[in-house]
Design a protein around this motif. Structure first.
Motif, short mmCIF file in Angstrom:
data_model
loop_
_atom_site.label_atom_id
_atom_site.label_comp_id
_atom_site.label_asym_id
_atom_site.label_seq_id
_atom_site.Cartn_x
_atom_site.Cartn_y
_atom_site.Cartn_z
N ALA A 95 51.42 -39.30 -29.33
CA ALA A 95 51.70 -40.12 -28.03
C ALA A 95 51.93 -41.34 -28.12
N SER A 96 51.53 -41.94 -29.07
CA SER A 96 51.82 -43.58 -29.29
C SER A 96 53.15 -43.82 -29.86
N LYS A 97 53.63 -42.81 -30.61
CA LYS A 97 54.84 -42.95 -31.20
C LYS A 97 56.15 -42.70 -30.11
N LEU A 98 55.74 -41.69 -29.01
CA LEU A 98 56.60 -41.44 -28.09
C LEU A 98 56.82 -42.27 -27.08
N ALA A 99 55.44 -43.08 -26.96
CA ALA A 99 55.43 -44.43 -25.96
C ALA A 99 56.27 -45.46 -26.26
N ILE A 100 56.19 -45.80 -27.67
CA ILE A 100 56.85 -46.94 -28.19
C ILE A 100 58.35 -46.72 -28.18
N VAL A 101 58.74 -45.65 -28.55
CA VAL A 101 60.10 -44.96 -28.45
C VAL A 101 60.73 -45.14 -26.99
N SER A 102 59.97 -44.81 -26.11
CA SER A 102 60.36 -45.02 -24.58
C SER A 102 60.68 -46.39 -24.18
N MET A 103 59.62 -47.35 -24.81
CA MET A 103 59.87 -48.85 -24.41
C MET A 103 60.80 -49.23 -25.05
N MET A 104 61.31 -49.00 -26.51
CA MET A 104 62.26 -49.46 -26.97
C MET A 104 63.67 -48.86 -26.14
N GLU A 105 63.73 -47.86 -25.78
CA GLU A 105 64.77 -47.06 -25.01
C GLU A 105 65.42 -48.08 -24.05
#
Length: 299
Positions: free
Chosen positions: A191-201
């Motif tokens: 979940a934490s990695k998915l969230a940071i990917v979304s922020m980077m996008e």
């Protein structure tokens, strides 16, 4: 899945037919094309195995300034000593302990970085946490530690990087292929990695001058590696280090905003660049690509 296969947790996420496990000629940090001369870099999570090697790659490539951070002062000092032996004599090196989940600590980090090396050109978000535990059995506070470090921490460092970037720079965030699967005990990490990917996008969409990349490091033997995955930890941390150098170069421009893996062969990707860009194959979906043992079925 054949769990006796050492590639069992790598092949399902393979874009290219060529599987890379270690640094190859194109990614040697001594390659002139990967020269970091004139660039300054800030690398988080250098107390861990991958972060240390990322920093060594930038020192070998001749970065003008290297800022390393983590929580373990003694480890940071040891790494700084090694970097000085690898980097050119005029490379400025700062080892500064920081808690990236604490904004005041991050503010101090960037103030020290500015004084030591000036503006930071490249940020490598490498700091990470993987507490592990089943959702139904793990204390929520412990479970959310991964989101505190992997999401909030990385976001805070990125926010302060952007504040001093003057609209131009490169952000490489180390993520995980775990975002493309469900693995018991890894809910908070995924979940934490998915969230940071979304922020980077979103940063990619909002900040046209900021070069954003999400990099999967493969499976590397570190303190964070789950015992069940250790038999499959065949990837060199040096491969991640070299990829961060590559992503800071113009040659990687067409990969901006995407998810890439150190296990993928760069030249094979370049041979199919038009299709990758046209079909948006590096975007989260997972990737809109048909990943598997034989790689994507190229046209």
């Amino acid at each position: 899945m054949d769990y006796s296969d050492p590639n069992a947790f790598t092949l399902p996420f393979q874009l290219t037919k060529q599987l890379r496990r270690d640094v190859y000629p194109l990614l040697e940090p001594t390659q002139p094309e990967l020269s970091a001369k004139g660039k300054t870099v800030l690398i988080t999570g250098v107390s861990g195995g991958i972060g240390k090697v990322i920093a060594e790659s930038w020192a070998t490539a001749g970065a003008s300034g290297i800022v390393i951070t983590g929580r373990k002062v003694d480890v940071l000092e040891s790494v700084a000593t090694k970097l000085k032996s690898l980097a050119p004599p005029d490379t400025k090196i700062l080892a500064k302990a920081a808690d990236i989940t604490n904004e005041a600590s991050v503010v101090e980090l960037f103030a020290a970085a500015k004084e030591a090396v000036g503006k930071i050109d490249v940020l490598v978000n490498n700091a990470g946490s993987s507490e592990g535990g089943l959702v139904s059995e793990t204390d929520p506070t412990k479970l959310f530690n991964d989101l505190q470090i992997n999401t909030l921490g990385s976001y805070q460092v990125t926010w302060h990087f952007l504040a001093q970037a003057d609209g131009a720079g490169t952000v490489v965030t180390i993520i995980s292929s775990a975002i493309g699967t469900v693995f018991p005990g890894l809910a908070s990490y995924t979940a934490s990695k998915l969230a940071i990917v979304s922020m980077m996008e979103n940063i990619h969409a909002e900040q046209p001058g900021i070069r954003v990349f999400n990099l999967m490091p493969g499976i590397v033997e570190t303190e964070m590696t789950m015992d069940t995955l250790r038999p499959y930890a065949k990837d060199s941390p040096g491969l991640t280090g070299s990829w961060t150098l590559f992503l800071s170069t113009p040659r990687a421009e067409w990969m901006r905003g995407g998810i890439v893996s150190v296990n993928w062969d760069i030249e094979e990707m370049e041979a199919h660049k038009d299709q990758i860009v046209r079909d948006n194959l590096l975007r989260r979906a997972f990737l809109n690509a048909k990943l598997g043992k034989d790689g994507h079925p190229w046209e």
